[in-house]
Motif scaffolding. Structure first.
Motif, short mmCIF file in Angstrom:
data_model
loop_
_atom_site.label_atom_id
_atom_site.label_comp_id
_atom_site.label_asym_id
_atom_site.label_seq_id
_atom_site.Cartn_x
_atom_site.Cartn_y
_atom_site.Cartn_z
N PRO A 32 82.83 15.46 65.51
CA PRO A 32 83.15 15.29 66.93
C PRO A 32 82.12 15.87 67.89
O PRO A 32 82.33 15.84 69.10
N GLY A 33 81.01 16.39 67.37
CA GLY A 33 80.12 17.21 68.18
C GLY A 33 79.49 16.53 69.36
O GLY A 33 79.09 17.18 70.33
N TRP A 34 79.34 15.19 69.32
CA TRP A 34 78.72 14.47 70.44
C TRP A 34 79.73 13.59 71.17
O TRP A 34 79.38 12.97 72.16
N TYR A 85 85.05 17.12 61.27
CA TYR A 85 84.12 18.10 60.73
C TYR A 85 83.83 19.08 61.86
O TYR A 85 83.02 18.82 62.76
N CYS A 86 84.51 20.21 61.85
CA CYS A 86 84.44 21.18 62.95
C CYS A 86 83.29 22.14 62.69
O CYS A 86 83.47 23.26 62.17
N GLU A 87 82.10 21.72 63.07
CA GLU A 87 80.90 22.47 62.73
C GLU A 87 80.71 23.71 63.59
O GLU A 87 80.35 24.78 63.08
N PHE A 88 80.97 23.57 64.89
CA PHE A 88 80.73 24.72 65.75
C PHE A 88 81.51 24.55 67.05
O PHE A 88 81.70 23.44 67.55
N TYR A 89 81.97 25.69 67.58
CA TYR A 89 82.63 25.75 68.87
C TYR A 89 81.92 26.84 69.65
O TYR A 89 81.82 27.99 69.19
N ASP A 128 94.11 15.18 63.27
CA ASP A 128 95.23 15.53 62.41
C ASP A 128 94.88 16.72 61.53
O ASP A 128 95.74 17.52 61.18
N TRP A 129 93.62 16.82 61.15
CA TRP A 129 93.17 17.93 60.33
C TRP A 129 91.68 18.13 60.59
O TRP A 129 91.00 17.22 61.08
N GLY A 130 91.21 19.34 60.29
CA GLY A 130 89.79 19.63 60.46
C GLY A 130 89.27 20.41 59.26
O GLY A 130 90.04 20.96 58.47
N LEU A 131 87.95 20.42 59.14
CA LEU A 131 87.32 21.27 58.13
C LEU A 131 86.08 21.89 58.73
O LEU A 131 85.41 21.31 59.59
N SER A 132 85.80 23.11 58.30
CA SER A 132 84.58 23.82 58.67
C SER A 132 83.86 24.22 57.40
O SER A 132 84.51 24.58 56.41
N PRO A 133 82.53 24.20 57.41
CA PRO A 133 81.81 24.54 56.18
C PRO A 133 81.87 26.00 55.78
O PRO A 133 81.68 26.32 54.62
N THR A 134 82.12 26.90 56.74
CA THR A 134 82.26 28.32 56.42
C THR A 134 83.43 28.89 57.21
O THR A 134 83.84 28.35 58.24
N PHE A 193 75.07 31.65 63.97
CA PHE A 193 75.11 30.21 64.27
C PHE A 193 75.49 29.48 62.99
O PHE A 193 75.81 30.09 61.97
N VAL A 194 75.45 28.16 63.05
CA VAL A 194 75.74 27.32 61.89
C VAL A 194 74.89 27.78 60.71
O VAL A 194 73.67 27.92 60.83
#
Length: 439
Positions: A106-108, A126-130, A167-173, A318-319
């Protein structure tokens, strides 16, 4: 099943699961992203997978970025990308394609209106960064400004809408998950993209050809640094300052640096030059023992890690970069910045060494000492690879878990509730002072 994957730089982080599902057969897979060759992103589709349909959208060049310090422009860019992607999804729907599940970065903003086109289809993000004005990358280095903080808030406005829609999200760390609003954590799994440990593995016989024609091997004394682009967010300036001192302490050490001269994160220097040229003016390195490799093909990148005596990863909070997990998988003796994302994987004295990001003397001393003691620190290398094999192996762990997660969503099953975040990832990423040598 029908799968729709969305990523601006298609297929992005989805490429491994896309390849896995395509190899299984029996699925219809569509990948949606920004049209290749548009604007400043003139690039081929380098990760195309046979049997997968690729669809693209267009936006005007002025919406490629996030508006600099103009918060209105940042939000406008998010909305424009969302509308453009929604138009393509609407055409797919008119053609008779309805996904069983949508997986999107969703980043862009591309997935912002996915639920408006396909309201009944589960949406995985894919919730990479907020972004945060405190406790993350912003303000860790560099100056703060009200304009930039407003821009972060505007950029997060789009991300907040995306969190509400998924509905659901994932983060790599776990740390990257922790940066998101707490009320979303119960709907977010922690799942790394994974490392191909069969390819990225130790090889005592590896050889790396330098631009000078010299060939380095694991028998040489090699200090390595890798980043997509050489910039302060990944500690490039701190590394070069430390490398200058390491070369004085270790007269046989070769410093090998891989990375481009563009800007992935943050801003270019005020003088318009690359960070590489900017920092090189501030240090005195031995030109015969300093080797800039540029952006390496993946096979050469792996060789670089395999011949490394000591590898430096000096990121701000950061990421977490793939290069760090790849270095661990290759069995590198890793010296990392004592920042929250790095601490999640590296335990000081167990599978690597941690140093204060801001203490160049400590970085240089730790790197030089690790070079001198690299044979007796073999256990740290072995433990680094064991860490990746245990939890970050791509084909044996990460891809199967993601495939099950997608199937659960598609079948209407709620994924397994994620465990609480460990306390150590809930800090502000402020470095602590640690001894410069392993106990």
């Amino acid at each position: 099943m029908n799968y729709l994957f969305i990523h601006q730089n298609m297929p992005g982080q989805w490429r491994h699961i896309v390849a896995h599902l395509a190899q299984q057969g029996g699925h219809r897979i569509v990948v949606l992203g920004r049209r290749q060759g548009e604007g400043s992103h003139k690039r081929p589709l380098v990760h195309a997978v046979p049997g997968v349909q690729y669809r693209s959208y267009r936006v005007h060049n002025r919406y490629e970025g996030f508006g600099g310090d103009q918060p209105g422009s940042a939000f406008d860019s998010f909305m424009v990308h969302g509308r453009a992607a929604a138009e393509v999804m609407q055409r797919l729907k008119a053609e008779g394609f309805t996904p069983d599940v949508i997986a999107a970065h969703p980043g862009w903003g591309e997935s912002l209106f996915a639920k408006e086109v396909f309201p009944a289809v589960p949406l995985l993000h894919y919730c990479e960064f907020y972004y945060r004005s405190r406790g993350g990358d912003y303000g860790f280095i560099g100056e703060r400004s009200l304009a930039r903080e407003m821009n972060l808030r505007a950029r997060n406005a789009g991300l907040s809408l995306s969190l509400e829609a998924m509905d659901w999200g994932l983060s790599p760390t776990a740390w990257q998950k922790s940066q998101h609003p707490a009320d979303a954590h119960a709907r977010m799994s922690v799942l790394h993209d994974g490392i191909d440990t069969d390819t990225v593995r130790p090889d005592p016989g590896a050889r790396l050809l330098l631009p000078t024609g010299r060939v380095l091997s694991a028998q040489d004394e090699v200090l390595t640094f890798v980043a997509r682009n050489l910039e302060p967010q990944r500690g490039f300036d701190q590394f070069l300052r430390a490398a200058e001192r390491v070369q004085r302490l270790r007269p046989d050490a070769h410093v090998v640096i891989a990375g481009g001269e563009g800007v992935s994160y943050g801003k270019a220097p005020a003088d318009g030059r690359s960070w590489k040229n900017h920092v090189l003016d501030l240090v005195r390195l031995d030109p015969l023992r300093t080797h800039f490799m540029g952006s390496l093909p993946f096979a050469e990148h792996v060789k670089l890690l395999q011949v490394s005596s000591v590898h430096a990863y000096l990121s701000i909070p950061f990421v977490l970069a793939w290069s760090m997990t790849e270095a661990m998988s290759a069995g590198c003796l890793l010296v990392g910045s004592d920042t929250a994302p790095v601490r999640e994987l590296i335990r000081h004295g167990h599978n690597g060494l941690l140093v204060d990001y801001f203490d160049v003397d400590a970085i240089a001393t730790t790197l030089a000492d690790a070079l001198a003691r690299r044979a007796e620190l073999q256990a740290l290398r072995d433990a680094a690879r064991a860490t990746i094999l245990a939890s970050y192996d791509q084909q044996r762990h990460c891809v199967p878990r993601l495939a099950r997660l997608l199937e659960d969503l598609a079948q209407g099953r709620r994924p397994e509730a994620p465990p609480p975040l460990p306390p150590q990832v809930l800090d502000a990423g402020t470095p602590s002072l640690l001894p410069s040598v392993a106990p």
